[in-house]
Design an enzyme around this catalytic site. Sequence first.
Site, PDB file in Angstrom:
ATOM      1  N   HIS A  48       0.868  -1.182   0.000  1.00 36.96           N
ATOM      2  CA  HIS A  48       0.000   0.000   0.000  1.00 36.96           C
ATOM      3  C   HIS A  48       0.907   1.235   0.000  1.00 36.96           C
ATOM      4  O   HIS A  48       2.034   1.179   0.515  1.00 36.96           O
ATOM      5  CB  HIS A  48      -0.843  -0.039   1.286  1.00 36.96           C
ATOM      6  CG  HIS A  48      -1.873   1.024   1.408  1.00 36.96           C
ATOM      7  ND1 HIS A  48      -1.578   2.290   1.852  1.00 36.96           N
ATOM      8  CD2 HIS A  48      -3.205   1.019   1.166  1.00 36.96           C
ATOM      9  CE1 HIS A  48      -2.691   3.009   1.875  1.00 36.96           C
ATOM     10  NE2 HIS A  48      -3.696   2.260   1.471  1.00 36.96           N
TER      11      HIS A  48
ATOM     12  N   GLN B 119      -4.246  -5.189   6.779  1.00 31.09           N
ATOM     13  CA  GLN B 119      -5.251  -6.091   6.218  1.00 31.09           C
ATOM     14  C   GLN B 119      -5.261  -7.463   6.885  1.00 31.09           C
ATOM     15  O   GLN B 119      -6.247  -8.177   6.789  1.00 31.09           O
ATOM     16  CB  GLN B 119      -5.020  -6.277   4.706  1.00 31.09           C
ATOM     17  CG  GLN B 119      -5.227  -5.025   3.884  1.00 31.09           C
ATOM     18  CD  GLN B 119      -6.666  -4.497   3.945  1.00 31.09           C
ATOM     19  OE1 GLN B 119      -7.610  -5.223   4.279  1.00 31.09           O
ATOM     20  NE2 GLN B 119      -6.837  -3.219   3.658  1.00 31.09           N
TER      21      GLN B 119
ATOM     22  N   ASP C 232       3.332  -4.819   7.935  1.00 33.59           N
ATOM     23  CA  ASP C 232       2.120  -4.025   7.795  1.00 33.59           C
ATOM     24  C   ASP C 232       0.935  -4.983   7.923  1.00 33.59           C
ATOM     25  O   ASP C 232       0.637  -5.750   7.007  1.00 33.59           O
ATOM     26  CB  ASP C 232       2.118  -3.311   6.440  1.00 33.59           C
ATOM     27  CG  ASP C 232       0.823  -2.543   6.190  1.00 33.59           C
ATOM     28  OD1 ASP C 232      -0.118  -2.652   6.997  1.00 33.59           O
ATOM     29  OD2 ASP C 232       0.750  -1.831   5.172  1.00 33.59           O
TER      30      ASP C 232
ATOM     31  N   CYS D 107      -4.811   2.578  -3.575  1.00 36.27           N
ATOM     32  CA  CYS D 107      -3.548   3.053  -2.979  1.00 36.27           C
ATOM     33  C   CYS D 107      -2.459   1.987  -3.100  1.00 36.27           C
ATOM     34  O   CYS D 107      -1.635   1.811  -2.198  1.00 36.27           O
ATOM     35  CB  CYS D 107      -3.713   3.469  -1.517  1.00 36.27           C
ATOM     36  SG  CYS D 107      -4.910   4.775  -1.296  1.00 36.27           S
TER      37      CYS D 107
ATOM     38  N   LYS E 291     -10.342  -0.875  10.624  1.00 39.98           N
ATOM     39  CA  LYS E 291     -10.554  -2.001   9.712  1.00 39.98           C
ATOM     40  C   LYS E 291     -10.942  -3.257  10.472  1.00 39.98           C
ATOM     41  O   LYS E 291     -11.122  -4.322   9.888  1.00 39.98           O
ATOM     42  CB  LYS E 291      -9.284  -2.269   8.895  1.00 39.98           C
ATOM     43  CG  LYS E 291      -8.934  -1.152   7.911  1.00 39.98           C
ATOM     44  CD  LYS E 291      -7.762  -1.555   7.061  1.00 39.98           C
ATOM     45  CE  LYS E 291      -7.074  -0.399   6.374  1.00 39.98           C
ATOM     46  NZ  LYS E 291      -7.828   0.189   5.285  1.00 39.98           N
TER      47      LYS E 291
HETATM   48  N1  7TS Z   1      -1.523  -0.815   4.658  1.00 43.71           N
HETATM   49  C1  7TS Z   1      -2.430  -1.572   4.025  1.00 43.71           C
HETATM   50  C2  7TS Z   1      -2.061  -2.953   3.586  1.00 43.71           C
HETATM   51  C3  7TS Z   1      -3.712  -1.059   3.822  1.00 43.71           C
HETATM   52  O1  7TS Z   1      -4.617  -1.821   3.201  1.00 43.71           O
HETATM   53  C4  7TS Z   1      -4.030   0.232   4.260  1.00 43.71           C
HETATM   54  C5  7TS Z   1      -5.370   0.866   3.997  1.00 43.71           C
HETATM   55  C6  7TS Z   1      -3.053   0.960   4.934  1.00 43.71           C
HETATM   56  C7  7TS Z   1      -1.802   0.412   5.110  1.00 43.71           C
HETATM   57  C8  7TS Z   1      -3.310   2.327   5.483  1.00 43.71           C
HETATM   58  O2  7TS Z   1      -4.215   2.236   6.532  1.00 43.71           O
HETATM   59  P1  7TS Z   1      -4.747   3.577   7.219  1.00 43.71           P
HETATM   60  O3  7TS Z   1      -5.687   3.088   8.273  1.00 43.71           O
HETATM   61  O4  7TS Z   1      -3.568   4.276   7.744  1.00 43.71           O
HETATM   62  O5  7TS Z   1      -5.436   4.348   6.122  1.00 43.71           O
HETATM   63  N2  7TS Z   1      -6.071   0.317   2.927  1.00 43.71           N
HETATM   64  C9  7TS Z   1      -7.183   0.847   2.338  1.00 43.71           C
HETATM   65  C10 7TS Z   1      -7.860   0.231   1.293  1.00 43.71           C
HETATM   66  O6  7TS Z   1      -7.555  -0.849   0.819  1.00 43.71           O
HETATM   67  N3  7TS Z   1      -8.894   0.997   0.928  1.00 43.71           N
HETATM   68  O7  7TS Z   1      -8.905   2.097   1.713  1.00 43.71           O
HETATM   69  C11 7TS Z   1      -7.851   2.000   2.588  1.00 43.71           C
END
Ligand code: 7TS
Length: 415
Positions: free
Chosen positions: A126, A206, A203, A369, A229
């Site tokens: 991501h 997910q 990371d 992203c 999430k």
């Molecule tokens: N890493 C992964 C693998 C992610 O899927 C996401 C967010 C992030 C980092 C960042 O997370 P945040 O909570 O800091 O935003 N992924 C997604 C997505 O797949 N659609 O919207 C956000």
Amino acid sequence: MSIREWDQDAIRRDFPVLRREVNGRPLVYLDNAATSQKPVQVIAELTRYYRDYNANIHRGVHTLSQEATAAYEAVRDRVVAFIGARAPEEIVFTRNTTEAINLVAHAYGRAFLQPGDEVVITELEHHSNIVPWQLLRDERGVVLRYVPMLADGTLDMAEARRIIGPRTKLLAVTQMSNALGTIVPVAELAALAHQHGTVVLVDGAQSVPHLPTDVAALGADFLVFSAHKMLGPTGVGVLWARGELLEAMPPFLGGGDMILTVTMEHSTWNAVPHKFEAGTPNIADVIAFGAALDYLAALGMDAVCRHERELLGVALERLATVPGITLYGSADLDARGGVVSFGLEGIHPHDIGQVLDGAGVAIRAGHHCAQPVMQHYGIAATARVSFYLYNTLAEVDALVAAVHEAARFFGRVRV
Ligand code: 7TS
């Protein structure tokens, strides 16, 4: 271990938003990789905090402040239990995964990486796990290298073995691709990295919401994830780190609560994890996140994973029959989380998303992203379905019917 039988109807009743209709049809929420819905238990905890004991923490002798501090700190213990950590001192609350990765890039990267040192990431990441390292490269002259992916959406492990070596000072890798759902063998990568003394960041944005997590088994040095999430509120992320690392790292943000003493010349730091939590934290949402962790722990993450995999298997099989569909990523079912990325010939993914929304089916369309993944396939975007514990086989039926409808609709429009 599940302390509660898997009762799909009871689970769905806990999520008020699932009773909504969208465009005259029952909502089918399949955008869980972006953010999950919240159960009444989490919403109630949030309300209870504001209604009954709202106060700032770590600084009041009064009862409300003590209650709020105790509730906030108790969530650190719940996180410890949820991911198999050793101690609450290893848990830092951030705003989200993105901030947690930036914290490591700043505090660890600036203090311990030298020009020429290599940071290895992957093509599956991501943007949150790419951009902070590019910024560090540009500022510090570290070398950024990528482990490539294969056409089936898995990581090229032969290349990983070639790239990760004595010059690799940090490996930062996702445990599950948000664009494809591929589960990356992070324990194997961590073992490889540790042979070279490399520090490993996983990371888990997910993976932690969908798979059982045990940081000891992962072999990671840092693990990052987001509460929103995994049934929790927005605005809360977690950085888990081996205690020694947090002790050694300088602060990320300076301000209140992270200091021990301040004179006009000089400051000293509070103990970990407080050294990394400058300013008033997101007290209410951290406390409500505790209810989300309780909810998931009561169901059991093995059961959550099994449920999603059942939905995934059926969805993949049935979507494959839609005329003109391309399914991206073809890893085995047991190496995938509940994500399906697809395209329909001649139709922009945003149009697919729009037709599905008309049928009450919420999916995400875009690059997710994860633009390097899109670039790998030579496309700009995909339509992405992502499941969670409240989704049902009937919703998979609704999805498949809506995708057929989109294929028919645009097929007709083209002629
Ligand atoms: N890493 C992964 C693998 C992610 O899927 C996401 C967010 C992030 C980092 C960042 O997370 P945040 O909570 O800091 O935003 N992924 C997604 C997505 O797949 N659609 O919207 C956000």
